[in-house]
Scaffold this active site. Structure first.
Site, PDB file in Angstrom:
ATOM      1  N   ASP A 163      -6.027   2.112  -3.760  1.00 38.29           N
ATOM      2  CA  ASP A 163      -7.330   1.913  -3.128  1.00 38.29           C
ATOM      3  C   ASP A 163      -7.753   3.134  -2.313  1.00 38.29           C
ATOM      4  O   ASP A 163      -8.844   3.163  -1.756  1.00 38.29           O
ATOM      5  CB  ASP A 163      -7.366   0.643  -2.274  1.00 38.29           C
ATOM      6  N   ASP A 195      -2.752   6.398  -3.596  1.00 39.48           N
ATOM      7  CA  ASP A 195      -1.678   5.764  -2.833  1.00 39.48           C
ATOM      8  C   ASP A 195      -1.072   4.639  -3.666  1.00 39.48           C
ATOM      9  O   ASP A 195      -1.456   4.430  -4.827  1.00 39.48           O
ATOM     10  CB  ASP A 195      -2.187   5.260  -1.477  1.00 39.48           C
ATOM     11  N   SER A 224       0.813  -1.215   0.000  1.00 40.09           N
ATOM     12  CA  SER A 224       0.000   0.000   0.000  1.00 40.09           C
ATOM     13  C   SER A 224       0.849   1.269   0.000  1.00 40.09           C
ATOM     14  O   SER A 224       1.605   1.514  -0.934  1.00 40.09           O
ATOM     15  CB  SER A 224      -0.953  -0.040   1.190  1.00 40.09           C
TER      16      SER A 224
END
Length: 444
Positions: free
Chosen positions: A242, A238, A99
């Site tokens: 998401d 990011d 992430s």
């Protein structure tokens, strides 16, 4: 949470905390678990970090060794894996990503056949196999699996996005910060195909520049770009796309609280905000709640984490929920946050209302916020202290409804988090210090 799997999968430094053997065994177990009496069908995606290739192939090799057919989606947003698993009837999906973390970290997130986060009991079974507490039989002969480069997957995902938000973006100028990550595979193509003029930064991933001074956690370059040029909206994703943070034409950030307010009001006006409810976490700004009250929109709070937001939405069939970080779930369409879907929903709201993002933000005052972490020996002892409760109550009395205090334990570290929202930064500091000083003076 288990030994390896947290609320967002396994995550850690590549080849240190997260190893190839761990990935191989995860792939093996999933191939075996879903392959009883058939070839399991498994989808794997990844972001752009350097270690993504090796973990992708380790997972694929492990799954194929137990008979699975593995489809490799390549670089893609996490929500693309979630959507395609359900749409194309995969047994499960795997996303290789950490992430918003730096490039040297990586992670493995697993989705079930519905595109939702894998049930915890299955994750615990996988952990037992990772620790060699269980064994399984590998495939032989013509039962051995294979992997397939699946070029069509992203086209299916982008076509779906455009079908659920068929907004004409002709005449709009949009700046995007792609975080040198997953959004490089979809964002510009999707927005351009809807008619927008799109200019991108941080769109040249090299394996080590993902999230590096860019993206939703570092939007400074996009802010400058918005101030110096004439764009209708800026969009910062990011690393795995998401989440979304937007920027208006004045260079002001539009975080998840703003997005929930803007989209919540628009859905209500269209009579499409199911049960008139917006789901937030306890960390949403007090200003959001006051603005939702003024708009006559109900809200409910969950613990911090998109997992808890989704559970509340799923249980009650609520359509809109999310976090300040820009992780927004439109449950009518998706079961996870999706930065590009969020972007399209914002743009649709601008187009249908004929308003700028500044005009849509009117009515929401974001209270200054200060969060301080205090290291303690025992979180429960601190939070059970009667005198501390009195100190917190004194802060609440002084705030008198024009702010709030939240004192809660960290879920993963020996920390107490003290957060205050008030009318000014000075008041935030005064009230945070009152609680922090008490905790430190008591020697907790």
């Amino acid at each position: 949470m288990g030994k390896y799997f947290g609320t967002d999968g396994v995550r850690g430094k590549a080849n240190e905390d997260l190893t190839l053997d761990m990935a191989l065994r995860i792939g093996q177990y999933l191939g075996w678990y879903y392959g009883k009496g058939k070839h399991a069908k498994i989808l794997i995606g990844k972001d752009t970090r350097l270690s993504g290739d090796m973990f992708e192939l380790a997972l694929a090799a492990g799954a194929a060794s137990t008979g699975a057919q593995v489809y490799l989606l390549g670089v893609c947003p996490t929500p693309a894996v979630s959507y395609l698993v359900g749409k194309e009837r995969f047994d499960c999906g795997i996303m290789v990503s950490a992430s918003h973390n730096p490039y040297y970290d990586n992670g493995i997130k697993i989705f079930d056949h519905r595109g939702q986060k894998m049930d915890e009991d299955v994750l615990l079974q996988i952990e037992d196999y990772m620790d060699q507490k269980s064994d399984l039989e590998l495939a032989t002969g013509d039962a051995i699996g294979e992997y397939i480069d699946w070029q069509d997957g992203l086209e299916i995902y982008m076509s779906w996005l455009k079908s659920i938000v068929p907004v004409d973006l002709s005449g709009m100028r949009i700046a995007v910060d792609l975080a040198n990550g997953s959004a490089t595979s979809t964002a510009v193509e999707t927005l351009s195909s809807l008619g927008a003029t799109v200019e991108a930064i941080s769109n040249s991933p090299n394996g080590i520049n993902i999230n590096l001074k860019c993206g939703s956690t570092h939007p400074e370059a996009l802010v400058r770009m918005m101030k110096e040029n004439d764009y209708d909206l800026g969009l910062a994703f990011d690393g795995d796309a998401d989440r979304l943070i937007a920027v208006n034409s004045d260079g002001e950030l539009i975080n998840g609280d703003y997005i929930l307010y803007i989209c919540g009001k628009h859905l209500k006006e269209k009579n499409h905000l199911n049960r008139n409810m917006v789901v937030t976490t306890v960390m949403a700004n007090l200003g959001l709640y006051k603005a939702l009250d003024a708009a006559k929109i109900d809200y409910t709070q969950t613990d911090v984490g998109d997992k808890y937001v989704f559970e509340e939405m799923q249980k009650n069939d609520y359509y809109l929920g999310g976090e300040q970080s820009g992780h927004i779930i439109f449950y009518e369409h998706a079961v996870t946050g999706d930065g590009l879907l969020t972007a399209l929903k914002l743009l649709e709201t601008m187009k249908e209302s004929g308003k700028t993002i500044q005009e849509l933000s009117e009515g929401l005052f974001i209270y200054p916020q200060l969060l301080e972490n205090v290291k303690v020996k025992d979180k429960k002892v601190v939070l059970d202290d009667e005198e501390l409760k009195k100190v917190i109550e004194s802060v609440n009395e002084d705030l008198n409804g024009d702010g709030r205090i939240l004192v809660r334990p960290s879920g993963t570290e020996p920390l107490i988090r003290v957060m205050v929202e008030a009318k000014t930064d000075a008041l935030c500091k005064e009230y945070v210090d009152r609680v922090v000083n008490y905790i430190q003076e008591r020697g907790f």
